[in-house]
Structure formats: structure tokens, C-alpha cells
Design an enzyme around this catalytic site. Structure first.
Site, PDB file in Angstrom:
ATOM      1  N   LYS A  39       0.824  -1.182   0.000  1.00  0.00           N
ATOM      2  CA  LYS A  39       0.000   0.000   0.000  1.00  0.00           C
ATOM      3  C   LYS A  39       0.874   1.254   0.000  1.00  0.00           C
ATOM      4  O   LYS A  39       0.428   2.346  -0.316  1.00  0.00           O
ATOM      5  CB  LYS A  39      -0.861   0.030   1.272  1.00  0.00           C
ATOM      6  CG  LYS A  39      -1.786  -1.138   1.442  1.00  0.00           C
ATOM      7  CD  LYS A  39      -2.519  -1.005   2.804  1.00  0.00           C
ATOM      8  CE  LYS A  39      -3.290  -2.237   3.122  1.00  0.00           C
ATOM      9  NZ  LYS A  39      -3.859  -2.152   4.516  1.00  0.00           N
ATOM     10  N   GLY A  40       2.133   1.095   0.367  1.00  0.00           N
ATOM     11  CA  GLY A  40       2.996   2.242   0.651  1.00  0.00           C
ATOM     12  C   GLY A  40       3.204   3.215  -0.496  1.00  0.00           C
ATOM     13  O   GLY A  40       3.394   4.399  -0.279  1.00  0.00           O
ATOM     14  N   GLU A  95       7.772   1.868  -6.338  1.00  0.00           N
ATOM     15  CA  GLU A  95       7.941   1.485  -4.926  1.00  0.00           C
ATOM     16  C   GLU A  95       8.017   2.725  -4.041  1.00  0.00           C
ATOM     17  O   GLU A  95       8.521   3.765  -4.462  1.00  0.00           O
ATOM     18  CB  GLU A  95       9.265   0.717  -4.770  1.00  0.00           C
ATOM     19  CG  GLU A  95       9.117  -0.788  -4.735  1.00  0.00           C
ATOM     20  CD  GLU A  95       8.700  -1.315  -3.370  1.00  0.00           C
ATOM     21  OE1 GLU A  95       8.026  -0.602  -2.606  1.00  0.00           O
ATOM     22  OE2 GLU A  95       9.052  -2.475  -3.078  1.00  0.00           O
ATOM     23  N   ASP A  96       7.575   2.592  -2.800  1.00  0.00           N
ATOM     24  CA  ASP A  96       7.711   3.684  -1.843  1.00  0.00           C
ATOM     25  C   ASP A  96       9.164   3.829  -1.403  1.00  0.00           C
ATOM     26  O   ASP A  96       9.750   4.895  -1.466  1.00  0.00           O
ATOM     27  CB  ASP A  96       6.796   3.472  -0.619  1.00  0.00           C
ATOM     28  CG  ASP A  96       6.920   2.083   0.001  1.00  0.00           C
ATOM     29  OD1 ASP A  96       7.745   1.265  -0.476  1.00  0.00           O
ATOM     30  OD2 ASP A  96       6.192   1.806   0.970  1.00  0.00           O
ATOM     31  N   ASP A  99      14.678  -0.787   0.836  1.00  0.00           N
ATOM     32  CA  ASP A  99      15.410  -0.926   2.101  1.00  0.00           C
ATOM     33  C   ASP A  99      16.444  -2.042   1.910  1.00  0.00           C
ATOM     34  O   ASP A  99      17.514  -1.799   1.355  1.00  0.00           O
ATOM     35  CB  ASP A  99      14.368  -1.225   3.183  1.00  0.00           C
ATOM     36  CG  ASP A  99      14.928  -1.282   4.590  1.00  0.00           C
ATOM     37  OD1 ASP A  99      15.972  -0.679   4.833  1.00  0.00           O
ATOM     38  OD2 ASP A  99      14.312  -1.931   5.441  1.00  0.00           O
ATOM     39  N   LYS A 127      17.252   3.459   1.056  1.00  0.00           N
ATOM     40  CA  LYS A 127      18.184   3.428   2.197  1.00  0.00           C
ATOM     41  C   LYS A 127      19.354   2.524   1.813  1.00  0.00           C
ATOM     42  O   LYS A 127      19.356   1.349   2.153  1.00  0.00           O
ATOM     43  CB  LYS A 127      17.476   2.850   3.429  1.00  0.00           C
ATOM     44  CG  LYS A 127      16.498   3.796   4.089  1.00  0.00           C
ATOM     45  CD  LYS A 127      16.098   3.324   5.469  1.00  0.00           C
ATOM     46  CE  LYS A 127      14.844   2.505   5.437  1.00  0.00           C
ATOM     47  NZ  LYS A 127      14.271   2.217   6.771  1.00  0.00           N
ATOM     48  N   PHE A 148      13.895   4.663  10.324  1.00  0.00           N
ATOM     49  CA  PHE A 148      12.563   4.178   9.971  1.00  0.00           C
ATOM     50  C   PHE A 148      11.656   5.383   9.763  1.00  0.00           C
ATOM     51  O   PHE A 148      11.530   6.229  10.648  1.00  0.00           O
ATOM     52  CB  PHE A 148      12.003   3.257  11.053  1.00  0.00           C
ATOM     53  CG  PHE A 148      10.747   2.571  10.605  1.00  0.00           C
ATOM     54  CD1 PHE A 148      10.804   1.461   9.775  1.00  0.00           C
ATOM     55  CD2 PHE A 148       9.504   3.057  10.981  1.00  0.00           C
ATOM     56  CE1 PHE A 148       9.642   0.843   9.325  1.00  0.00           C
ATOM     57  CE2 PHE A 148       8.327   2.441  10.539  1.00  0.00           C
ATOM     58  CZ  PHE A 148       8.410   1.334   9.716  1.00  0.00           C
ATOM     59  N   VAL A 149      11.042   5.439   8.590  1.00  0.00           N
ATOM     60  CA  VAL A 149      10.230   6.609   8.253  1.00  0.00           C
ATOM     61  C   VAL A 149       8.762   6.239   8.036  1.00  0.00           C
ATOM     62  O   VAL A 149       8.446   5.103   7.665  1.00  0.00           O
ATOM     63  CB  VAL A 149      10.788   7.331   7.005  1.00  0.00           C
ATOM     64  CG1 VAL A 149      12.125   7.979   7.321  1.00  0.00           C
ATOM     65  CG2 VAL A 149      10.913   6.387   5.809  1.00  0.00           C
ATOM     66  N   ASP A 155       3.830   3.393   6.488  1.00  0.00           N
ATOM     67  CA  ASP A 155       3.110   3.181   7.750  1.00  0.00           C
ATOM     68  C   ASP A 155       3.983   2.625   8.858  1.00  0.00           C
ATOM     69  O   ASP A 155       5.086   2.125   8.627  1.00  0.00           O
ATOM     70  CB  ASP A 155       1.973   2.169   7.529  1.00  0.00           C
ATOM     71  CG  ASP A 155       2.500   0.732   7.412  1.00  0.00           C
ATOM     72  OD1 ASP A 155       3.469   0.523   6.652  1.00  0.00           O
ATOM     73  OD2 ASP A 155       1.980  -0.152   8.102  1.00  0.00           O
ATOM     74  N   ARG A 161      -0.042   6.615   7.287  1.00  0.00           N
ATOM     75  CA  ARG A 161       0.061   6.659   5.817  1.00  0.00           C
ATOM     76  C   ARG A 161      -0.445   7.982   5.246  1.00  0.00           C
ATOM     77  O   ARG A 161      -0.015   8.407   4.179  1.00  0.00           O
ATOM     78  CB  ARG A 161      -0.761   5.517   5.189  1.00  0.00           C
ATOM     79  CG  ARG A 161      -0.202   4.136   5.420  1.00  0.00           C
ATOM     80  CD  ARG A 161      -0.887   3.154   4.471  1.00  0.00           C
ATOM     81  NE  ARG A 161      -0.704   1.773   4.877  1.00  0.00           N
ATOM     82  CZ  ARG A 161       0.343   1.021   4.598  1.00  0.00           C
ATOM     83  NH1 ARG A 161       1.344   1.531   3.922  1.00  0.00           N
ATOM     84  NH2 ARG A 161       0.409  -0.238   4.993  1.00  0.00           N
TER      85      ARG A 161
HETATM   86  P1  5GP Z   1      12.836  -4.224   1.642  1.00  0.00           P
HETATM   87  O1  5GP Z   1      12.291  -5.509   1.121  1.00  0.00           O
HETATM   88  O2  5GP Z   1      13.593  -3.428   0.617  1.00  0.00           O
HETATM   89  O3  5GP Z   1      13.623  -4.433   2.901  1.00  0.00           O
HETATM   90  O4  5GP Z   1      11.616  -3.374   2.126  1.00  0.00           O
HETATM   91  C1  5GP Z   1      10.703  -2.850   1.276  1.00  0.00           C
HETATM   92  C2  5GP Z   1       9.411  -2.505   1.976  1.00  0.00           C
HETATM   93  O5  5GP Z   1       9.573  -2.434   3.398  1.00  0.00           O
HETATM   94  C3  5GP Z   1       8.946  -1.156   1.545  1.00  0.00           C
HETATM   95  O6  5GP Z   1       8.167  -1.241   0.389  1.00  0.00           O
HETATM   96  C4  5GP Z   1       8.182  -0.681   2.768  1.00  0.00           C
HETATM   97  O7  5GP Z   1       6.856  -1.146   2.706  1.00  0.00           O
HETATM   98  C5  5GP Z   1       8.896  -1.339   3.924  1.00  0.00           C
HETATM   99  N1  5GP Z   1       9.881  -0.415   4.530  1.00  0.00           N
HETATM  100  C6  5GP Z   1      11.223  -0.397   4.401  1.00  0.00           C
HETATM  101  N2  5GP Z   1      11.790   0.613   5.082  1.00  0.00           N
HETATM  102  C7  5GP Z   1      10.759   1.269   5.666  1.00  0.00           C
HETATM  103  C8  5GP Z   1      10.664   2.441   6.483  1.00  0.00           C
HETATM  104  O8  5GP Z   1      11.646   3.112   6.855  1.00  0.00           O
HETATM  105  N3  5GP Z   1       9.409   2.795   6.882  1.00  0.00           N
HETATM  106  C9  5GP Z   1       8.295   2.116   6.529  1.00  0.00           C
HETATM  107  N4  5GP Z   1       7.129   2.572   6.974  1.00  0.00           N
HETATM  108  N5  5GP Z   1       8.334   1.024   5.731  1.00  0.00           N
HETATM  109  C10 5GP Z   1       9.547   0.616   5.308  1.00  0.00           C
END
Ligand code: 5GP
Length: 176
Positions: A39-40, A95-96, A99, A127, A148-149, A155, A161
Site C-alpha cells: 500500500k505504501g 515502490e515507496d 530498504d 536506504k 525508519f520513516v 506506515d 500513511r
Molecule cells: P525491503 O524488502 O527493501 O527491505 O523493504 C521494502 C518494503 O519495506 C517497503 O516497500 C516498505 O513497505 C517497507 N519499509 C522499508 N523501510 C521502511 C521504512 O523506513 N518505513 C516504513 N514505513 N516502511 C519501510
């Protein structure tokens, strides 16, 4: 609690306008399908696609999210699939935030198995310090530190959100 406003709404607007310009140049001659990762990415996706001048097709995909923690589970499951045929198309995954990169890696594998002509990634935030796997980010808004944002679609346990800006969030401290 909400600790610090990192990216105000006006800056988000400018950042998204810049990405839209870059995308418009890239979209020339393409048969584009923009896929919003729910949803992000929903606010980013909406704001971005409304700024594009080229005709595009839109669709949505949803994967398992973090739940009520700020750490990636490392396992990603498909909750909602896209409904359009992307074979031979130019796909843009929106993508939002990237990470660890694990979510994106899974999405890319899933989409590439359907034989699109090209797949590119558009992310509002990244990040890089947290990356565990190498993933391409072709269009990026803002690189942030390992914090963490929340806000603008992002969210914590489904909250925040609808904040119009990006905040640093500290889950261990007393709720605001
Ligand atoms: P990854 O698989 O790259 O570790 O994470 C991707 C997903 O994790 C993002 O699409 C998001 O939904 C969530 N995520 C990663 N970092 C953050 C953050 O700092 N804040 C929030 N709210 N969600 C995050």
C-alpha cells in the site's frame, strides 16, 4: 512517536515533478505499464502518474509487509497480483522505499517471468546502507539514512500513511 520531519510536502512535490520529467523523456516510444506496489507507494504513484504526459496503463500489486515492526521479515508473499498482461510491455515498478531490496528482488523475478520487454524501478526513497541484495533503482527520489520513516503512504502498523510529509518514527518511545 514522530521524531523529526525529514521531507516536507513541498519538497516531495518537487522531487516527484523531477522524476515525472525524467520518466516522460524515457517513455518516448514505449508501451508502458506502471505497477504500484501497495500500500505504501499509493500516494507517490498517484502524484507521479498524474504528472506524466505520455499515455500509460496502470496496475497494482501487493506483497506481504512488515506488520507491526520496523524490521524486514525477509520473506515476501504475494497478496494481490496484477491483472494486465505485461508480455512485451515496458514495465515500471513504482515502490515507496527500497530498504534491504528483498521485496523488490521478488517482485522483479515475478514480473520478469511474464516476459515484459523491459522492467525498470521507480522509487521515492532508498536506504542504501541497509541493502542486502543488489537491485536496480532506475528512477529515484531521495536517498535517506538508516532511519525508519512514516508518512506519504508509509506506515507503522498501518498508521501514519495519510501524513502529507515524511517523518522519522521511533517505535520504542511513548506514543504521541
Ligand atoms: P525491503 O524488502 O527493501 O527491505 O523493504 C521494502 C518494503 O519495506 C517497503 O516497500 C516498505 O513497505 C517497507 N519499509 C522499508 N523501510 C521502511 C521504512 O523506513 N518505513 C516504513 N514505513 N516502511 C519501510
Amino acid at each position: 512517536m514522530l521524531r523529526e520531519k525529514l521531507i516536507p510536502a513541498e519538497r516531495l512535490e518537487r522531487v516527484i515533478a523531477t522524476i515525472a520529467e525524467e520518466l516522460d523523456a524515457d517513455l518516448e516510444g514505449r508501451d508502458a505499464v506502471f505497477i504500484c506496489v501497495l500500500k505504501g507507494a499509493v500516494h507517490f504513484f498517484s502524484s507521479l502518474t498524474l504528472k506524466l504526459h505520455h499515455p500509460i496503463v496502470t496496475d497494482f500489486i501487493q506483497l506481504h509487509s512488515y506488520g507491526a515492526t520496523t524490521e524486514s521479515s525477509g520473506t515476501v508473499t504475494l497478496v494481490k497480483d496484477i491483472t494486465v498482461d505485461i508480455a512485451g510491455k515496458d514495465v515500471y515498478v513504482v515502490e515507496d522505499i527500497v530498504d534491504t531490496g528483498l521485496t523488490l528482488l521478488d517482485i522483479l523475478a515475478l514480473l520478469r517471468a511474464r516476459h515484459p520487454r523491459t522492467v525498470q524501478v521507480v522509487a521515492l526513497l532508498s536506504k542504501p546502507a541497509r541493502r542486502r541484495v543488489e537491485v536496480p533503482v532506475d528512477f529515484l527520489g531521495v536517498e535517506i539514512e538508516d532511519r525508519f520513516v512514516v508518512g506519504f503512504g508509509l506506515d507503522f502498523a498501518e498508521r501514519f500513511r495519510n501524513l502529507p510529509e515524511i517523518w522519522e518514527f521511533a517505535p520504542d518511545e511513548e506514543a504521541r
